[in-house]
Design a protein around this motif. Sequence first.
Motif, PDB file in Angstrom:
ATOM      1  N   SER A  85      22.077 -45.592 -30.093  1.00  0.00           N
ATOM      2  CA  SER A  85      22.338 -44.383 -30.859  1.00  0.00           C
ATOM      3  C   SER A  85      21.199 -43.388 -30.650  1.00  0.00           C
ATOM      4  O   SER A  85      20.089 -43.765 -30.267  1.00  0.00           O
ATOM      5  CB  SER A  85      22.505 -44.713 -32.341  1.00  0.00           C
ATOM      6  N   ALA A  86      21.483 -42.141 -30.899  1.00  0.00           N
ATOM      7  CA  ALA A  86      20.484 -41.082 -30.742  1.00  0.00           C
ATOM      8  C   ALA A  86      19.410 -41.210 -31.821  1.00  0.00           C
ATOM      9  O   ALA A  86      19.678 -41.716 -32.912  1.00  0.00           O
ATOM     10  CB  ALA A  86      21.171 -39.718 -30.842  1.00  0.00           C
ATOM     11  N   SER A  96      29.677 -44.698 -35.078  1.00  0.00           N
ATOM     12  CA  SER A  96      28.740 -44.965 -33.981  1.00  0.00           C
ATOM     13  C   SER A  96      29.001 -46.323 -33.359  1.00  0.00           C
ATOM     14  O   SER A  96      28.970 -46.473 -32.144  1.00  0.00           O
ATOM     15  CB  SER A  96      27.300 -44.910 -34.488  1.00  0.00           C
TER      16      SER A  96
END
Length: 154
Positions: free
Chosen positions: A30-31, A6
């Motif tokens: 980030s998700a 990531s």
Amino acid sequence: MFDRVSMVVLAGAALLAGPGFAADRCSASSAPQRLPVVELYTSEGCSSCPPADRWLSSLTRDAKAGRLLPLAFHVDYWDYIGWKDAFAQSAFSRRQRELADQRGAATIYTPQVVVDTRDFLGWRDASAFEASLASAGRQPPGARLSLDLRLESA
């Protein structure tokens, strides 16, 4: 492992939006959900690996949709039988052994599918794989990452 991936993806996205573009600021995060990581340990010297290689390749659409991150690691411990795998790296074999050690597993093998650090024997069963992805996706992310870059004049 996912955290490092990531970080690299976020940094790469930020660099692309750097000085070569008109924007003077770039942000990425980030998700909020976990992205399941699907690892295949394989080798060109393994006679039962081609179906697993094809299966992993079939996940391209899901990968592009952001549902999972497929990774293939060609191990080198089959090379001694005479068919040297051009993609094999000792680091990949070491990675597989370390993962097995973390889980307390006594053996490593090919083809081996690992979903979010868990050995996954049912990769040929589409519904079992979907259930495994769903389970992994319900887990909270290991870290939340964000990156904010600003272009400052000299």
